[in-house]
Enzyme design. Structure first.
Site, PDB file in Angstrom:
ATOM      1  N   CYS A  81      -8.364  -5.356  15.494  1.00 50.40           N
ATOM      2  CA  CYS A  81      -7.577  -6.599  15.594  1.00 50.40           C
ATOM      3  C   CYS A  81      -6.703  -6.634  16.842  1.00 50.40           C
ATOM      4  O   CYS A  81      -6.249  -7.702  17.243  1.00 50.40           O
ATOM      5  CB  CYS A  81      -6.709  -6.767  14.353  1.00 50.40           C
ATOM      6  SG  CYS A  81      -7.693  -6.844  12.858  1.00 50.40           S
ATOM      7  N   HIS A 118      -1.040 -11.759  15.873  1.00 51.66           N
ATOM      8  CA  HIS A 118      -2.340 -11.614  15.208  1.00 51.66           C
ATOM      9  C   HIS A 118      -2.201 -12.199  13.808  1.00 51.66           C
ATOM     10  O   HIS A 118      -1.185 -11.992  13.131  1.00 51.66           O
ATOM     11  CB  HIS A 118      -2.723 -10.133  15.159  1.00 51.66           C
ATOM     12  CG  HIS A 118      -3.875  -9.861  14.235  1.00 51.66           C
ATOM     13  ND1 HIS A 118      -5.051 -10.576  14.302  1.00 51.66           N
ATOM     14  CD2 HIS A 118      -4.017  -8.983  13.208  1.00 51.66           C
ATOM     15  CE1 HIS A 118      -5.863 -10.141  13.364  1.00 51.66           C
ATOM     16  NE2 HIS A 118      -5.262  -9.182  12.690  1.00 51.66           N
ATOM     17  N   ASN A 150      -8.147 -14.061   8.743  1.00 50.14           N
ATOM     18  CA  ASN A 150      -7.997 -13.013   9.759  1.00 50.14           C
ATOM     19  C   ASN A 150      -9.316 -12.890  10.529  1.00 50.14           C
ATOM     20  O   ASN A 150     -10.311 -12.428   9.983  1.00 50.14           O
ATOM     21  CB  ASN A 150      -7.648 -11.706   9.039  1.00 50.14           C
ATOM     22  CG  ASN A 150      -7.492 -10.528   9.991  1.00 50.14           C
ATOM     23  OD1 ASN A 150      -7.841 -10.618  11.170  1.00 50.14           O
ATOM     24  ND2 ASN A 150      -6.986  -9.422   9.470  1.00 50.14           N
TER      25      ASN A 150
HETATM   26  O1  UT7 Z   1      -5.861  -7.284  10.621  1.00 49.28           O
HETATM   27  C1  UT7 Z   1      -5.632  -5.921  10.655  1.00 49.28           C
HETATM   28  C2  UT7 Z   1      -4.563  -5.456   9.818  1.00 49.28           C
HETATM   29  N1  UT7 Z   1      -4.671  -5.918   8.461  1.00 49.28           N
HETATM   30  C3  UT7 Z   1      -3.579  -6.204   7.814  1.00 49.28           C
HETATM   31  O2  UT7 Z   1      -2.530  -6.133   8.410  1.00 49.28           O
HETATM   32  C4  UT7 Z   1      -3.681  -6.554   6.376  1.00 49.28           C
HETATM   33  C5  UT7 Z   1      -2.576  -5.887   5.661  1.00 49.28           C
HETATM   34  N2  UT7 Z   1      -2.553  -6.020   4.236  1.00 49.28           N
HETATM   35  C6  UT7 Z   1      -2.377  -7.196   3.566  1.00 49.28           C
HETATM   36  O3  UT7 Z   1      -2.395  -8.267   4.134  1.00 49.28           O
HETATM   37  C7  UT7 Z   1      -2.064  -7.101   2.099  1.00 49.28           C
HETATM   38  O4  UT7 Z   1      -1.852  -5.762   1.741  1.00 49.28           O
HETATM   39  C8  UT7 Z   1      -3.162  -7.707   1.176  1.00 49.28           C
HETATM   40  C9  UT7 Z   1      -3.118  -9.211   1.267  1.00 49.28           C
HETATM   41  C10 UT7 Z   1      -4.514  -7.161   1.570  1.00 49.28           C
HETATM   42  C11 UT7 Z   1      -2.854  -7.338  -0.288  1.00 49.28           C
HETATM   43  O5  UT7 Z   1      -1.560  -7.753  -0.655  1.00 49.28           O
HETATM   44  P1  UT7 Z   1      -0.560  -6.725  -1.403  1.00 49.28           P
HETATM   45  O6  UT7 Z   1       0.663  -7.476  -1.686  1.00 49.28           O
HETATM   46  O7  UT7 Z   1      -0.431  -5.514  -0.511  1.00 49.28           O
HETATM   47  O8  UT7 Z   1      -1.332  -6.430  -2.737  1.00 49.28           O
HETATM   48  P2  UT7 Z   1      -1.883  -5.047  -3.313  1.00 49.28           P
HETATM   49  O9  UT7 Z   1      -3.001  -4.536  -2.481  1.00 49.28           O
HETATM   50  O10 UT7 Z   1      -0.724  -4.134  -3.550  1.00 49.28           O
HETATM   51  O11 UT7 Z   1      -2.454  -5.523  -4.703  1.00 49.28           O
HETATM   52  C12 UT7 Z   1      -1.631  -6.105  -5.711  1.00 49.28           C
HETATM   53  C13 UT7 Z   1      -2.496  -6.493  -6.901  1.00 49.28           C
HETATM   54  C14 UT7 Z   1      -3.436  -5.390  -7.362  1.00 49.28           C
HETATM   55  O12 UT7 Z   1      -3.494  -5.424  -8.767  1.00 49.28           O
HETATM   56  P3  UT7 Z   1      -2.653  -4.371  -9.643  1.00 49.28           P
HETATM   57  O13 UT7 Z   1      -3.151  -3.021  -9.220  1.00 49.28           O
HETATM   58  O14 UT7 Z   1      -1.217  -4.604  -9.292  1.00 49.28           O
HETATM   59  O15 UT7 Z   1      -3.004  -4.752 -11.044  1.00 49.28           O
HETATM   60  C15 UT7 Z   1      -4.772  -5.812  -6.812  1.00 49.28           C
HETATM   61  O16 UT7 Z   1      -5.854  -5.324  -7.564  1.00 49.28           O
HETATM   62  O17 UT7 Z   1      -3.335  -7.604  -6.556  1.00 49.28           O
HETATM   63  C16 UT7 Z   1      -4.684  -7.305  -6.912  1.00 49.28           C
HETATM   64  N3  UT7 Z   1      -5.579  -7.996  -5.985  1.00 49.28           N
HETATM   65  C17 UT7 Z   1      -5.992  -9.262  -6.166  1.00 49.28           C
HETATM   66  N4  UT7 Z   1      -5.758 -10.153  -7.149  1.00 49.28           N
HETATM   67  C18 UT7 Z   1      -6.342 -11.364  -7.015  1.00 49.28           C
HETATM   68  C19 UT7 Z   1      -6.089  -7.528  -4.820  1.00 49.28           C
HETATM   69  N5  UT7 Z   1      -6.846  -8.475  -4.231  1.00 49.28           N
HETATM   70  C20 UT7 Z   1      -6.798  -9.555  -5.046  1.00 49.28           C
HETATM   71  C21 UT7 Z   1      -7.371 -10.829  -4.991  1.00 49.28           C
HETATM   72  N6  UT7 Z   1      -7.112 -11.698  -5.982  1.00 49.28           N
HETATM   73  N7  UT7 Z   1      -8.146 -11.222  -3.950  1.00 49.28           N
END
Ligand code: UT7
Length: 326
Positions: A113, A253, A283
């Protein structure tokens, strides 16, 4: 002293839109979750036969037209991508062929990225060194082709697109003031595409294991991004003796609206100075900054003499920034 100036921009995204509501029908997710956690509402998806160089070609044609230059005037083509048409040749060589930019040397940059800003840093250095005078730099990706459409933790995030800029040498003060590039390979496992290289060459097994799809430890990547970008943007301004209040625009980004807001907060910038288009594109990795830059230029958000800060964070890990006086 020779310095580098962006004289034209262009961008292109495939016509097909995939909305959060479409994704609700594909995986266990919701428009509400995606919007709250990321800010994304829809993304563009390349056609089955459409390649990264096809998108790069469309964006480049627009930038070339705006610059008034012909493809034959370009002496270097750099394409930042992690989703090139093939492992070899470079997507930049394929683009050179399509454009008939016969005079140009061409190569790809892989910094995920952060690729566009790595490319900007390389292009700036070549221009300052006087070896190349007219450079086409493109960020282009078709991440949809490397996305596991059954993995809700990644498939809701990414989209396809391309953005291009033309750089030229200048002796004036409207130019790229500085570029900054960084890496931390010890954290490579946070974000990677493990299959298709010498570690995991393509086999039936590698396909069955899903190794040819992008993997991300989202939450850890998120935390690393917020932490790293906060010091990156303040250090970039300090290096140029520029105060945040002098900035006309921050072009980040486009990975996650919460990361973007955290960076803006750190600088004390109101969100109306921040260019955000991830709601419409998701993204797009190396393409995200040049698409946002092109839209900002075309809609008149960026004007002559404006100070503009660009920043990115991505797989590698890599992070990078640039300060431009437009
Ligand atoms: O471009 C290069 C760099 N990339 C980035 O900078 C991306 C960085 N990361 C992010 O943008 C975020 O971490 C995400 C958007 C990918 C995820 O958000 P988060 O607030 O960090 O959520 P999480 O991964 O901690 O997941 C929270 C919950 C989980 O459920 P439990 O374990 O709490 O029950 C996931 O399983 O959300 C669940 N989850 C979803 N639920 C509905 C993960 N993906 C989804 C989804 N829909 N698509």
């Amino acid at each position: 002293m020779l310095r580098a100036k962006i004289i034209a921009t262009g961008s292109y995204a495939p016509a097909k839109k995939l909305t959060n509501l479409d994704l609700e029908k594909m995986v266990d997710t919701s428009d509400e979750w995606i919007t709250e956690r990321t800010g994304i509402k829809e993304r563009r998806i390349a056609g089955e036969k459409q390649t990264t160089s096809d998108l790069a070609y469309e964006a480049s044609k627009i930038a070339l037209k705006q610059s008034g230059l012909k493809a034959k005037d370009i002496d270097l083509i750099i394409v930042a991508t992690v989703t090139g048409d093939m492992p070899m040749p470079s997507t930049a060589c394929l683009l050179q062929n399509r454009l008939e930019a016969k005079k140009a040397a061409a190569f790809d940059i892989n910094a995920a990225c952060s690729g566009f800003l790595y490319g900007l840093s390389v292009a700036e250095s070549f221009i300052k060194a006087g070896t190349h005078k007219k450079i086409l730099l493109v960020g282009a990706e078709t991440l949809s082709k490397f996305t596991d459409w059954k993995d809700r933790t990644t498939c809701v995030l990414f989209g396809d697109g391309a953005g291009a800029v033309i750089l030229e040498a200048t002796e004036g003060e409207n130019c790229i003031l500085s570029t900054h590039i960084h890496s931390d390979g010890s954290l490579w496992e946070l974000l990677n595409l493990p299959g298709g290289g010498s570690k995991n060459p393509p086999t039936k097994e590698s396909i069955n294991k899903g190794l040819h799809f992008l993997k991300m430890k989202g939450n850890e990547t998120f935390k690393a991004a917020v932490r790293t970008l906060e010091s990156l943007v303040t250090d970039t301004l300090k290096a140029n003796n520029i105060k945040p209040s002098q900035l006309s625009a921050l072009i980040p980004h486009q990975a996650n609206l919460r990361i973007i807001q955290a960076t803006a907060n750190r600088l004390g910038l109101s969100m109306d100075k921040v260019v955000v288009n991830l709601d419409r594109y998701g993204n797009t990795s190396a393409a995200s900054i040049p698409i946002a830059l092109d839209e900002a230029v075309r809609t008149g958000r960026i004007r002559k003499d404006d100070y503009i800060l660009l920043e990115a964070f991505g797989g590698g890990l890599t992070w990078a920034s640039a300060l431009i006086k437009w």
